[in-house]
Write an enzyme that holds these catalytic residues in place. Structure first.
Site, PDB file in Angstrom:
ATOM      1  N   SER A   1       0.628  -1.231   0.183  1.00  0.00           N
ATOM      2  CA  SER A   1      -0.372  -0.598  -0.300  1.00  0.00           C
ATOM      3  C   SER A   1       1.053   0.911  -0.455  1.00  0.00           C
ATOM      4  O   SER A   1       0.090   2.765  -0.220  1.00  0.00           O
ATOM      5  CB  SER A   1      -0.583  -0.280   1.398  1.00  0.00           C
ATOM      6  OG  SER A   1      -0.570  -0.067   2.823  1.00  0.00           O
TER       7      SER A   1
ATOM      8  N   ASP B   1      -2.105   8.939   7.429  1.00  0.00           N
ATOM      9  CA  ASP B   1      -2.832   7.525   8.118  1.00  0.00           C
ATOM     10  C   ASP B   1      -2.416   7.054   9.201  1.00  0.00           C
ATOM     11  O   ASP B   1      -1.509   7.240   9.839  1.00  0.00           O
ATOM     12  CB  ASP B   1      -4.358   7.242   7.172  1.00  0.00           C
ATOM     13  CG  ASP B   1      -3.658   6.242   6.264  1.00  0.00           C
ATOM     14  OD1 ASP B   1      -2.012   5.469   6.822  1.00  0.00           O
ATOM     15  OD2 ASP B   1      -3.734   5.754   5.589  1.00  0.00           O
TER      16      ASP B   1
ATOM     17  N   HIS C   1       0.139   5.308   6.547  1.00  0.00           N
ATOM     18  CA  HIS C   1       0.977   5.316   5.450  1.00  0.00           C
ATOM     19  C   HIS C   1       1.613   6.877   6.032  1.00  0.00           C
ATOM     20  O   HIS C   1       0.717   7.887   6.528  1.00  0.00           O
ATOM     21  CB  HIS C   1       0.275   5.623   4.113  1.00  0.00           C
ATOM     22  CG  HIS C   1       0.040   4.362   4.205  1.00  0.00           C
ATOM     23  ND1 HIS C   1      -1.471   4.188   4.458  1.00  0.00           N
ATOM     24  CD2 HIS C   1      -0.331   3.166   3.452  1.00  0.00           C
ATOM     25  CE1 HIS C   1      -1.854   2.809   4.737  1.00  0.00           C
ATOM     26  NE2 HIS C   1      -0.486   2.113   3.714  1.00  0.00           N
TER      27      HIS C   1
END
Length: 368
Positions: free
Chosen positions: A42, A327, A330
């Protein structure tokens, strides 16, 4: 009515965001490599999970709030590290495999998938994801398509000059080893698990070499004990020394692996991008980089904005340029741009044994 108000707030925050719009409007410079192929999770996924039956998605606001294209599936407010690297290489932003069509693939493809790991079993809590082994199979499909139209010899010479950026391993810890519903922690200590991962990693990277890859940039793991998700679990709200120590054997093994592969694979050049070292410097000297908030997410819920990650149409912080974390897991685009820049032209303390710019300049032969 409440949802409408939230939506208007999000739109307004885009208009007044302190972060710049991405991608920038400047004309691309000369291409330093023919293409870049990206494999990872991600941290660099740019939309491959969008159409999967997966809980690991970021194709909704406020993700992409500072990105010209809006929410694309990037787990960021704008750029990922590979977006900045592509820009510095003179390439267009690399398209996701799930979306790339026609001539788009000629500048490279991004195969990264949120929740993916080196191990196929990693990330199963999120249901759909594309593990590294499948990402490589998808690259083979791309390679077959290009070869069919361009010819094997031309493609082989071109692929040898392309950059292969690989950033794997985070989920093998966060969404495997540290998960209570996985037996992994009871089966392996930290060193044994790092050995297992890097044994598999070596096999996988050697497969990419056998498919024609020669220029490899391998990203190490960052300061995972300092992400908001881990901070939220700490009684003191401070970085977890145990989590940071847990991933150190992996980074050490990857450095050793890179030295071994550079010796054993003729014509190949592997470099190590020291994400942990760069991140430590940012967290230790945040003000020198323009950061003010280092211990919580810009978008999230609960302690350190890290107990629940950024929800659809949640209103994020306004001063995003001052936040290290976007977040629960990340970094912000501001951090990603810094990491990409330093990986591109930094010294041996962040890119070993050379940086990406130097790697790109090498003339490597497919059959050497």
């Amino acid at each position: 009515m409440k949802n409408l108000v939230v939506l208007l707030m999000v739109i307004m925050s885009r208009c007044v965001a302190q972060d710049q719009d991405y991608p920038p409007s400047n004309v691309r410079k000369k291409e330093l490599v023919p293409a870049m192929f990206v494999f990872g999770d991600s941290l660099i996924d740019n939309g491959n999970n969008n159409d999967l039956p997966s809980f690991a998605k970021a194709n909704y606001f406020p993700y992409g709030i500072d990105f010209n294209a809006g929410p694309t599936g990037r787990f960021s407010n704008a750029y990922t590290i590979v977006d900045k690297i592509a820009e510095l290489l003179g390439l267009p932003l690399i398209p996701a495999y799930s979306q790339a069509t026609g001539n788009q693939v000629l500048h490279g493809v991004n195969y990264a998938s949120a929740a993916a790991g080196i191990l196929d079993v990693t990330g199963r809590n999120f249901v759909g994801r594309i593990p590294f082994n499948q990402q490589m199979s998808n690259f083979e499909t791309t390679l077959d398509t290009i070869t069919a139209s361009r010819g094997a010899d031309d493609v082989s010479r071109s692929i040898a000059q392309c950059l292969f950026f690989v950033g794997m391993g985070s989920n093998d810890y966060l969404n495997n080893y540290l998960m209570p519903n996985y037996p992994t922690r009871n089966q392996y200590n930290a060193q044994q698990f790092a050995n297992l991962l890097v044994q598999q990693y070596t096999i996988q990277l050697t497969k990419l070499y056998n498919l024609g890859a020669r220029k490899f940039a391998i990203a190490g793991l960052g300061a995972m004990g300092c992400i908001p998700s881990i901070l939220a679990q700490s009684p003191t709200g401070k970085c977890s020394d145990s989590v940071n120590a847990l991933v150190q054997p992996f980074n050490a093994n990857v450095k050793t692996m890179i030295n071994n592969l550079n010796t054993k694979l003729p014509g190949a050049k592997f470099i190590y991008i020291d994400i942990a070292n760069m991140f430590r410097d940012i967290l230790t000297h945040p003000a020198s980089y323009g950061f003010r908030v280092i211990d919580r997410g810009c978008c999230g819920i609960g302690r350190n904005q890290g107990q629940i990650t950024c929800l659809p149409f949640e209103t994020p912080c306004m001063n995003r340029e001052e936040y290290v974390f976007w977040d629960a897991f990340h970094p912000t685009s501001h951090v990603n741009v810094i990491l990409g820049q330093r990986a591109f032209n930094g010294g041996p303390d962040v890119a070993y044994p050379m940086n990406i710019q130097q790697l790109a300049a090498l003339d490597l032969e497919p059959d050497s």
